[in-house]
Structure formats: structure tokens, C-alpha cells
Design a protein around this motif. Structure first.
Motif, PDB file in Angstrom:
ATOM      1  N   UNK A 385       0.794  -1.071  -0.001  1.00  0.00           N
ATOM      2  CA  UNK A 385       0.008   0.225   0.086  1.00  0.00           C
ATOM      3  C   UNK A 385       0.747   1.205   0.087  1.00  0.00           C
ATOM      4  N   UNK A 386       0.508   2.186  -0.755  1.00  0.00           N
ATOM      5  CA  UNK A 386       1.262   3.673  -0.908  1.00  0.00           C
ATOM      6  C   UNK A 386       0.039   4.754  -0.714  1.00  0.00           C
ATOM      7  N   UNK A 387       0.413   6.037  -0.358  1.00  0.00           N
ATOM      8  CA  UNK A 387      -0.782   6.817  -0.390  1.00  0.00           C
ATOM      9  C   UNK A 387       0.060   8.214  -0.928  1.00  0.00           C
ATOM     10  N   UNK A 388      -0.808   8.988  -1.844  1.00  0.00           N
ATOM     11  CA  UNK A 388      -0.363  10.167  -2.347  1.00  0.00           C
ATOM     12  C   UNK A 388      -1.360  11.302  -1.805  1.00  0.00           C
ATOM     13  N   UNK A 389      -0.712  11.874  -0.848  1.00  0.00           N
ATOM     14  CA  UNK A 389      -1.400  12.739   0.234  1.00  0.00           C
ATOM     15  C   UNK A 389      -1.821  13.950  -0.690  1.00  0.00           C
ATOM     16  N   UNK A 390      -1.048  14.305  -1.730  1.00  0.00           N
ATOM     17  CA  UNK A 390      -1.540  15.594  -2.420  1.00  0.00           C
ATOM     18  C   UNK A 390      -2.923  15.374  -3.009  1.00  0.00           C
ATOM     19  N   UNK A 391      -2.921  14.325  -3.802  1.00  0.00           N
ATOM     20  CA  UNK A 391      -4.066  14.029  -4.580  1.00  0.00           C
ATOM     21  C   UNK A 391      -5.349  12.890  -3.964  1.00  0.00           C
ATOM     22  N   UNK A 392      -4.912  12.542  -2.656  1.00  0.00           N
ATOM     23  CA  UNK A 392      -5.483  11.961  -1.766  1.00  0.00           C
ATOM     24  C   UNK A 392      -6.069  10.737  -2.617  1.00  0.00           C
ATOM     25  N   UNK A 393      -4.952   9.672  -3.006  1.00  0.00           N
ATOM     26  CA  UNK A 393      -5.312   8.601  -3.682  1.00  0.00           C
ATOM     27  C   UNK A 393      -4.402   7.546  -2.956  1.00  0.00           C
ATOM     28  N   UNK A 394      -5.077   6.507  -2.411  1.00  0.00           N
ATOM     29  CA  UNK A 394      -4.415   5.349  -1.871  1.00  0.00           C
ATOM     30  C   UNK A 394      -4.418   4.351  -3.224  1.00  0.00           C
ATOM     31  N   UNK A 395      -3.115   3.623  -2.909  1.00  0.00           N
ATOM     32  CA  UNK A 395      -2.898   2.618  -4.030  1.00  0.00           C
ATOM     33  C   UNK A 395      -2.580   1.431  -3.370  1.00  0.00           C
ATOM     34  N   UNK A 396      -3.099   0.259  -3.840  1.00  0.00           N
ATOM     35  CA  UNK A 396      -2.635  -1.182  -3.590  1.00  0.00           C
ATOM     36  C   UNK A 396      -1.887  -1.886  -4.762  1.00  0.00           C
ATOM     37  N   UNK A 397      -0.945  -2.569  -4.631  1.00  0.00           N
ATOM     38  CA  UNK A 397      -0.130  -3.054  -5.684  1.00  0.00           C
ATOM     39  C   UNK A 397       0.436  -4.568  -5.517  1.00  0.00           C
TER      40      UNK A 397
END
Length: 460
Positions: A385-397
Motif C-alpha cells: 500500500x502507498x498513499x498520495x497525500x497531495x491527490x488523496x489517492x491510496x494505491x494497492x499493488x
């Protein structure tokens, strides 16, 4: 973003926060081990002398009471001698050392005719009550459990009522517990023959009743059985929910294998409810860990406790069902019972995903969708899991997939393709929550079952 959108988002945020806080630890329920058993949610068990048992294996630390089964009445009101009186004494000694109450079970499935005859004769009734009270002189007992299966509608039921009223009076004078065992039912609004013989006045004599929701033909004890039985005994017969204790089997039908033996053959059997045999007679239908947890949740919601038949054949260690029941009750007490029963449970590949305060708890959102903590769920299925705080998008890879979760948007992006949702991901206490079905199914899993009465999802 326009003002209307901001207002709408603020309202949704507030509602989600409110719902989530229902799942946070707030209260304790009935946790005083020294309080009287009929004022708390109980964890009990029957113990039957016929099984080969090492008392060292009994989880006394996970029980509130044990019922020794059985002393059997003769038709004249006297009792057949106990098979193993020394075992009873040792069991009582060990139980009391753990502050566990011990009842003597009187009756059993083969004694209905003896009960019928003795209850119809005045002298036999006197002998029966004297024999029962004599048990307290011989053994350091805390109560009596009646297992009359069962009085018939009519004179038999009247005789049963009169006998129980007399015995109750004697027991209450000594401050002893008085309980009985009754059958489960197939429908929430209708009893069966073996339930109709207990009059309301008879049932009123007992501190609580043990509802035998097992031995339902070859299926044994499906999840719906205690559910509809609790509804019948409460809604139709008027028994308060705190006096209804539901039973679970530690054995299988039609094979009659014990839970302990099934686990010894294959440890994975602890997490399922059926093991197929070489033929139909060897098929094993029982209750594994996940179903026992669900039934405990049902009873916490609509009943007053749990009991097992029988504790002698429980498995040791982490697969102990006795320990599971007790630990589930303690989890509910720590969280607050209403919070616990409303909290969704997720079972992944037959194992519960252990959400806690650090990971966040699942909840049901305003769109009636189950929301699960994103990081814990993703890591459970092998994704990072990672998180883009600027665009508020969480990502699971992982697993050949990339799932992007835009916070506050009614969609997710799977491998570059946008998929519409009927709800949206939210953030609470710096944790991302995602609709359960949307995440797991797009992560390559399948929601196999959803049990609405216990809010339990099975994912594979």
C-alpha cells in the motif's frame, strides 16, 4: 469544488465518523467474574462421563459453569448410582479452584418415560426431591440442570410443572441455581412437540434454559438453527433474552466423530463445518471456529450465553472452541456488546482478519455498504500500500494488479480502468476505508458468503 459539493461531502464525512465510532471500544459488559451467573452473559459446558477424559485438558479458565451429565432417575424417584462418583468429586474440586460453578444434570435423552411416571405419583415426587437435595450433601454442587426430553402436552406437562415448582422452591431456599434443557425449533414462530410440553409456568421456575440447537438430523447445527430458536423462545414463549443460552456441538453427524478427533486428523478441519468421508455415513457435519464465533455473536445480540455439548471432546491449544467462545465474549465486553455485534467480521480463506484499534475496525456506511480498513485488507491478500497525500489517492499493488482509491470519489481505478461505485472511500483517523466488495473482488478474490444476521463476510 462548489459550495453544495463541500456541504454534501462534509455531511457524508460526519455520518461516516459517527458510524465508525460505534465500533470503537467504549464500555464493559458483565465482566465481574464474581457476580451471580444469572446477571451476566454466561459461558458453560456439559461434561459427560462416557468420554475418556483427562481433566488437565479441560479449560476451566474459559468457563463460568460446568454441568455433569447425568444422574438418571428411576420411575420411583430414586437415582441410578453414578458411573464415576470419584470423577465428579475431582471435577468439582478443580472447577471450584477456578471459580467455576458445577451443576448436576438430571435426566438425559433416555429418561423421559421415567420422568413421566415419577411426576405422576406423589410418593415418587417426594423421593425424587429428596434424592435431588441429597446430591448437595454428597457433592459440593452449585445447582441442578433438568434434562427431561420431554413432557407431553396435557397431563404430563401439568405434572412436570408441579414437580419443577416444588423442586425450585427447595433449591431457591438453599440459594442454588436451577436450569433446564429444551429443544431448538425449525421456525421462528412455531415450536415442535418437544417444546410444547413445557408450560410457561414451568419455564418460569428456571434461572435460565439451555436451548439444544444441535443434532438436527445429518446437518447437525446450521447457523440458522440457533437464530430461529432464539426468536421462538423469546417472541413466542416470552423468555427474556438473558435467560436463553444456546448450545453448540463439539461432535459431528452422521459420523459421530468428535471435534477433537477431526482436528487430530486434519488441523484445517477447525476452520470449516464439513469433512467428507468415504461414504455418507462417514460424512462429518459440525461447527468449526468461524461458525462458533458467529453463533457467539448471535447469542450476544439475542441471547444470554453459550454452552457446549460436550467439553470433554474439545481440541487443545489455539483450536479450542471453549477458548474461542470465552475470548469472543471478552472481546465484546472490552469493545461494548452493541459495538461488537454491529462490527462486520471478514473471514479470508477461512481465517478471520484481525482488525483492531491500530488497523481500524470495519463498519457499515450510510449507503449500507461494508467498509474495511484499506491497508490491513490489502496486506492480508498480499498487496503493498502507498498513499498520495497531495491527490488523496491510496494505491494497492500486487498479484498482478494495481488498485487506486480516490478518497471521497464514487469510483476506483483498477489497472487504469475506472470502475463506478455506489459509495466512496473515506479517511478516518488517518486510515483509509474502502467498500469491501469493491476492493476484494477487484483484488482477484470473491465474496463467497455474506451473513447479514452476524454481519460476517467469507472471502476466498
Amino acid at each position: 469544488m462548489c459550495i453544495q459539493q463541500k456541504i454534501k461531502k462534509s455531511i457524508l464525512w460526519a455520518l461516516c465518523v459517527c458510524l465508525l465510532t460505534l465500533c470503537l471500544p467504549v464500555s464493559v459488559y458483565g465482566s465481574d467474574q464474581n457476580e451471580r451467573l444469572n446477571s451476566k452473559f454466561r459461558s458453560g459446558a456439559y461434561f459427560h462421563y462416557s468420554y475418556k477424559t483427562n481433566l488437565d485438558d479441560i479449560r476451566f479458565d474459559k468457563l463460568d459453569y460446568i454441568i455433569y451429565a447425568f444422574v438418571e432417575p428411576y420411575a420411583d424417584g430414586n437415582f441410578r448410582p453414578l458411573e464415576k462418583p470419584e470423577q465428579v468429586k475431582e471435577l468439582i474440586q478443580r472447577a471450584h479452584a477456578h471459580d467455576v460453578k458445577v451443576f448436576m444434570g438430571i435426566g438425559g435423552g433416555s429418561t423421559a418415560m421415567d420422568f413421566d411416571i415419577l411426576a405422576s405419583d406423589k410418593d415418587s415426587v417426594i423421593r425424587f426431591i429428596k434424592s435431588t437435595m441429597g446430591l448437595f450433601e454428597e457433592y459440593d454442587l452449585d445447582g441442578i440442570d433438568i434434562d427431561w426430553e420431554s413432557p407431553l402436552v396435557g397431563q404430563s406437562a401439568k405434572n412436570c410443572e408441579a414437580l419443577m415448582q416444588q423442586l425450585s422452591k427447595e433449591l431457591k431456599a438453599k440459594g442454588k441455581y436451577f436450569t433446564c434443557a429444551v429443544s431448538g425449533t425449525y421456525k421462528p414462530d412455531k415450536g415442535i412437540d418437544s417444546t410444547n410440553g413445557f408450560t410457561d409456568a414451568c419455564l418460569d421456575t428456571f434461572d435460565w434454559i439451555h436451548v439444544m440447537t444441535y443434532s438436527l438430523q445429518r446437518t447437525n447445527s446450521p447457523l440458522w438453527f440457533p437464530d430461529v430458536s432464539l426468536q421462538y423462545w423469546h417472541n413466542v414463549r416470552g423468555i427474556s433474552t438473558d435467560r436463553l443460552v444456546i448450545g453448540v456441538p463439539f461432535y459431528a453427524l452422521p459420523s459421530w466423530k468428535t471435534y477433537r478427533d477431526l482436528i487430530a486428523e486434519n488441523p484445517e478441519a477447525a476452520y470449516i463445518d464439513q469433512v467428507l468421508g468415504a461414504d455418507e455415513t462417514q460424512e462429518s457435519n459440525y461447527n468449526g471456529i468461524n461458525t462458533i464465533r458467529e453463533k457467539t455473536k448471535l447469542s450476544l445480540q439475542n441471547g444470554g450465553g453459550m454452552f457446549s455439548w460436550v467439553v470433554n471432546v474439545d481440541a487443545p491449544g489455539e483450536q479450542s472452541l471453549t477458548a474461542l467462545i470465552y475470548d469472543t465474549i471478552k472481546e465484546a465486553e472490552a469493545m461494548g456488546v452493541s459495538n461488537f455485534v454491529n462490527k462486520p467480521t471478514v473471514i479470508y480463506k477461512n481465517r478471520e482478519i484481525k482488525f483492531d484499534a491500530s488497523s481500524g475496525y470495519p463498519f457499515i456506511d450510510v449507503a449500507n455498504r461494508t467498509m474495511v480498513p484499506f491497508r490491513k485488507s490489502a496486506e492480508t491478500v498480499g498487496m503493498t500500500v502507498s498513499y498520495d497525500a497531495v491527490n488523496q489517492i491510496a494505491t494497492a499493488t500486487g498479484n498482478g494488479k494495481t488498485i487506486q482509491i480516490p478518497i471521497g470519489q464514487p469510483n476506483i481505478i483498477v489497472d487504469g480502468t475506472t470502475i463506478a461505485l455506489d459509495t466512496q472511500a473515506v479517511i478516518y483517523n488517518n486510515r483509509t476505508y474502502i467498500p469491501m466488495r469493491a476492493f476484494f473482488e477487484n483484488a482477484g478474490c470473491r465474496i463467497k458468503e455474506w451473513h447479514n444476521n452476524t454481519r460476517t463476510a467469507y472471502v476466498e
